[in-house]
Design a protein around this motif. Sequence first.
Motif, PDB file in Angstrom:
ATOM      1  N   THR A  48       2.880  -6.732 -23.580  1.00  0.00           N
ATOM      2  CA  THR A  48       3.808  -6.374 -24.658  1.00  0.00           C
ATOM      3  C   THR A  48       4.747  -7.533 -24.970  1.00  0.00           C
ATOM      4  OG1 THR A  48       5.464  -5.410 -23.160  1.00  0.00           O
ATOM      5  CG2 THR A  48       3.744  -3.934 -23.972  1.00  0.00           C
ATOM      6  N   VAL A  85       5.625  -9.603 -28.545  1.00  0.00           N
ATOM      7  CA  VAL A  85       6.984  -9.915 -29.018  1.00  0.00           C
ATOM      8  C   VAL A  85       7.095 -11.405 -29.326  1.00  0.00           C
ATOM      9  CG1 VAL A  85       9.431  -9.914 -28.399  1.00  0.00           C
ATOM     10  CG2 VAL A  85       7.997  -7.969 -27.753  1.00  0.00           C
ATOM     11  N   ARG A 109       8.178 -13.418 -32.774  1.00  0.00           N
ATOM     12  CA  ARG A 109       9.272 -14.404 -32.801  1.00  0.00           C
ATOM     13  C   ARG A 109       8.757 -15.775 -33.269  1.00  0.00           C
ATOM     14  NH1 ARG A 109      11.745 -12.109 -27.324  1.00  0.00           N
ATOM     15  NH2 ARG A 109      12.869 -10.351 -28.249  1.00  0.00           N
ATOM     16  N   ARG A 121      16.045  -6.521 -34.010  1.00  0.00           N
ATOM     17  CA  ARG A 121      16.676  -6.283 -32.696  1.00  0.00           C
ATOM     18  C   ARG A 121      17.018  -7.598 -32.007  1.00  0.00           C
ATOM     19  NH1 ARG A 121      11.379  -4.457 -29.058  1.00  0.00           N
ATOM     20  NH2 ARG A 121      11.356  -6.367 -27.824  1.00  0.00           N
ATOM     21  N   GLY A 143      13.900  -6.852 -17.579  1.00  0.00           N
ATOM     22  CA  GLY A 143      12.602  -6.922 -18.250  1.00  0.00           C
ATOM     23  C   GLY A 143      12.620  -8.049 -19.261  1.00  0.00           C
ATOM     24  N   ALA A 144      12.965  -9.252 -18.802  1.00  0.00           N
ATOM     25  CA  ALA A 144      13.241 -10.381 -19.706  1.00  0.00           C
ATOM     26  C   ALA A 144      12.019 -10.819 -20.490  1.00  0.00           C
ATOM     27  CB  ALA A 144      13.774 -11.568 -18.902  1.00  0.00           C
ATOM     28  N   GLY A 145      10.826 -10.596 -19.947  1.00  0.00           N
ATOM     29  CA  GLY A 145       9.621 -11.004 -20.663  1.00  0.00           C
ATOM     30  C   GLY A 145       9.703 -12.468 -21.058  1.00  0.00           C
ATOM     31  N   ASP A 202      12.054  -9.770 -14.032  1.00  0.00           N
ATOM     32  CA  ASP A 202      10.774  -9.239 -14.529  1.00  0.00           C
ATOM     33  C   ASP A 202       9.761  -9.245 -13.383  1.00  0.00           C
ATOM     34  OD1 ASP A 202       8.440  -8.576 -16.279  1.00  0.00           O
ATOM     35  OD2 ASP A 202       9.828  -9.103 -17.899  1.00  0.00           O
ATOM     36  N   LEU A 203       8.563  -8.760 -13.700  1.00  0.00           N
ATOM     37  CA  LEU A 203       7.493  -8.598 -12.713  1.00  0.00           C
ATOM     38  C   LEU A 203       6.858  -9.958 -12.370  1.00  0.00           C
ATOM     39  CD1 LEU A 203       5.973  -5.419 -14.380  1.00  0.00           C
ATOM     40  CD2 LEU A 203       7.190  -5.492 -12.180  1.00  0.00           C
ATOM     41  N   ALA A 257      11.197  -9.099  -9.604  1.00  0.00           N
ATOM     42  CA  ALA A 257      11.460  -7.755  -9.069  1.00  0.00           C
ATOM     43  C   ALA A 257      10.867  -6.705  -9.990  1.00  0.00           C
ATOM     44  CB  ALA A 257      12.966  -7.519  -8.930  1.00  0.00           C
ATOM     45  N   ASP A 258      10.560  -5.560  -9.378  1.00  0.00           N
ATOM     46  CA  ASP A 258      10.131  -4.386 -10.135  1.00  0.00           C
ATOM     47  C   ASP A 258      11.368  -3.510 -10.316  1.00  0.00           C
ATOM     48  OD1 ASP A 258       9.177  -1.883 -10.960  1.00  0.00           O
ATOM     49  OD2 ASP A 258       7.285  -2.150  -9.882  1.00  0.00           O
ATOM     50  N   LEU A 259      11.728  -3.253 -11.557  1.00  0.00           N
ATOM     51  CA  LEU A 259      12.964  -2.504 -11.842  1.00  0.00           C
ATOM     52  C   LEU A 259      12.866  -1.035 -11.444  1.00  0.00           C
ATOM     53  CD1 LEU A 259      13.675  -4.224 -15.257  1.00  0.00           C
ATOM     54  CD2 LEU A 259      15.158  -4.347 -13.233  1.00  0.00           C
ATOM     55  N   THR A 260      11.686  -0.591 -11.025  1.00  0.00           N
ATOM     56  CA  THR A 260      11.560   0.779 -10.533  1.00  0.00           C
ATOM     57  C   THR A 260      11.646   0.821  -9.006  1.00  0.00           C
ATOM     58  OG1 THR A 260       9.150   0.739 -10.343  1.00  0.00           O
ATOM     59  CG2 THR A 260      10.074   1.343 -12.489  1.00  0.00           C
ATOM     60  N   GLU A 309      16.090  -4.904 -23.589  1.00  0.00           N
ATOM     61  CA  GLU A 309      15.508  -4.993 -24.936  1.00  0.00           C
ATOM     62  C   GLU A 309      14.027  -4.645 -24.839  1.00  0.00           C
ATOM     63  OE1 GLU A 309      15.700  -8.922 -26.658  1.00  0.00           O
ATOM     64  OE2 GLU A 309      14.884  -8.233 -28.571  1.00  0.00           O
ATOM     65  N   GLY A 310      13.624  -3.595 -25.528  1.00  0.00           N
ATOM     66  CA  GLY A 310      12.211  -3.217 -25.510  1.00  0.00           C
ATOM     67  C   GLY A 310      11.715  -2.865 -24.125  1.00  0.00           C
ATOM     68  N   LEU A 311      12.581  -2.323 -23.286  1.00  0.00           N
ATOM     69  CA  LEU A 311      12.215  -2.046 -21.886  1.00  0.00           C
ATOM     70  C   LEU A 311      12.152  -0.560 -21.559  1.00  0.00           C
ATOM     71  CD1 LEU A 311      11.824  -2.906 -18.861  1.00  0.00           C
ATOM     72  CD2 LEU A 311      14.326  -2.705 -18.667  1.00  0.00           C
TER      73      LEU A 311
HETATM   74  C1  LIG Z   1       8.166  -5.377 -24.648  1.00  0.00           C
HETATM   75  S1  LIG Z   1       8.480  -6.520 -23.365  1.00  0.00           S
HETATM   76  C2  LIG Z   1      10.131  -7.020 -23.820  1.00  0.00           C
HETATM   77  C3  LIG Z   1      10.517  -8.314 -23.196  1.00  0.00           C
HETATM   78  C4  LIG Z   1      11.902  -8.841 -23.577  1.00  0.00           C
HETATM   79  N1  LIG Z   1      12.966  -7.960 -23.189  1.00  0.00           N
HETATM   80  C5  LIG Z   1      11.971  -9.149 -25.041  1.00  0.00           C
HETATM   81  O1  LIG Z   1      12.437  -8.312 -25.820  1.00  0.00           O
HETATM   82  O2  LIG Z   1      11.510 -10.227 -25.408  1.00  0.00           O
HETATM   83  C6  LIG Z   1       8.751  -5.481 -21.920  1.00  0.00           C
HETATM   84  C7  LIG Z   1       9.014  -6.285 -20.662  1.00  0.00           C
HETATM   85  O3  LIG Z   1       9.421  -5.383 -19.633  1.00  0.00           O
HETATM   86  C8  LIG Z   1       8.841  -5.818 -18.428  1.00  0.00           C
HETATM   87  N2  LIG Z   1       8.758  -4.673 -17.514  1.00  0.00           N
HETATM   88  C9  LIG Z   1       8.155  -3.487 -17.742  1.00  0.00           C
HETATM   89  N3  LIG Z   1       8.248  -2.698 -16.655  1.00  0.00           N
HETATM   90  C10 LIG Z   1       8.943  -3.403 -15.721  1.00  0.00           C
HETATM   91  C11 LIG Z   1       9.350  -3.132 -14.389  1.00  0.00           C
HETATM   92  N4  LIG Z   1       9.055  -1.977 -13.792  1.00  0.00           N
HETATM   93  N5  LIG Z   1      10.055  -4.076 -13.733  1.00  0.00           N
HETATM   94  C12 LIG Z   1      10.353  -5.264 -14.320  1.00  0.00           C
HETATM   95  N6  LIG Z   1       9.982  -5.575 -15.587  1.00  0.00           N
HETATM   96  C13 LIG Z   1       9.281  -4.662 -16.274  1.00  0.00           C
HETATM   97  C14 LIG Z   1       7.473  -6.327 -18.830  1.00  0.00           C
HETATM   98  O4  LIG Z   1       6.885  -7.169 -17.852  1.00  0.00           O
HETATM   99  C15 LIG Z   1       7.799  -7.056 -20.134  1.00  0.00           C
HETATM  100  O5  LIG Z   1       8.146  -8.382 -19.898  1.00  0.00           O
END
Ligand SMILES: C[S@@+](CC[C@H](N)C(=O)[O-])C[C@H]1O[C@@H](n2cnc3c(N)ncnc32)[C@H](O)[C@@H]1O
Length: 277
Positions: free
Chosen positions: A12, A16, A20, A67, A90-92, A112-113, A138-141, A164-166
């Motif tokens: 995902t 994004v 951009r 956004r 979830g910086a992506g 992020d993961l 890290a896993d945010l869950t 954002e988008g998380l």
């Molecule tokens: C749609 S992308 C948005 C990325 C960024 N915030 C942006 O807007 O450019 C979602 C992001 O959330 C991260 N993500 C989803 N579940 C996650 C988790 N459990 N722990 C850490 N990151 C997670 C994904 O790896 C991905 O980078």
Amino acid sequence: MSTRVPDGVGATAIGVAAVRAHESTRPDRLFDDPYASRFLAATGWTPPTRADGRTRLAGVVLTIPIRTRFLDEALTDAADAGCRQVVLLGAGLDTRAFRMDWPPGLKLFEVDLPDMVAFKESVLADDTPACARSVVVADLTEDWTTPLLAAGFDRTAPTVWVAEGLLVYLTSEQNEALIAEVSALSAPGSHLALTVLNQSRLGEIKERLLDNAIVDLWQSGTPDDPIAWLASHGWQATVHDPVERAAAYGRPYLFDHLPHGPGRGFVTATRHEGRPH
Ligand SMILES: C[S@@+](CC[C@H](N)C(=O)[O-])C[C@H]1O[C@@H](n2cnc3c(N)ncnc32)[C@H](O)[C@@H]1O
């Protein structure tokens, strides 16, 4: 570092970045992200075309520049208000650490993961951020606060948090836990900025507008009243209408023709009190 392209929810973030990259080519761009096209080149990913039937994502595509610009402004406002720590949850492939002007001494953490972090770092290996940037795998869950603190996060300093988008990719229970953990780490003067999709509209939007693989990953909407929800965690929140923001930026918005409003929003919040007891 690995150059393996993230899949699953990580894909995902590549979508994004594609938006951009395109936005950054426009003469009337709402921001300039020169790194986005480099991520795309590293993936070999091609954006959807009309011919391949994936254009139902077009609505999401329209929302991303809005956004992004809105949150750029929210971050600048928070820094102006005294926040010297930023955490991107979830910086992506967010490159704000590199592409924005930051006050001296600002510390920015990206969480992020593992696959996402490895891919991003491989592309940005030779670039210099405009602030003190730390990457937190890290896993945010799961337990993400221990690695954040180990990376140098100061829980006594006002912080601005961005999701954002998380939140749509986590369950309601996981979002509740995440906001509780964020709140417990937020000193007075902290800010929070979220993109949200209302719980009551999630099913309809999934079903009617956006039937595709990315939307299949959406797990939950956030409570329909973000002000009350965040108040229960000690925040004073404001909801910003994305349709109004899009108009202010001179752009169309996907959901503005729907009878019940967009079901999506941008939420900012501030914290004046200490941690709840
Ligand atoms: C749609 S992308 C948005 C990325 C960024 N915030 C942006 O807007 O450019 C979602 C992001 O959330 C991260 N993500 C989803 N579940 C996650 C988790 N459990 N722990 C850490 N990151 C997670 C994904 O790896 C991905 O980078």
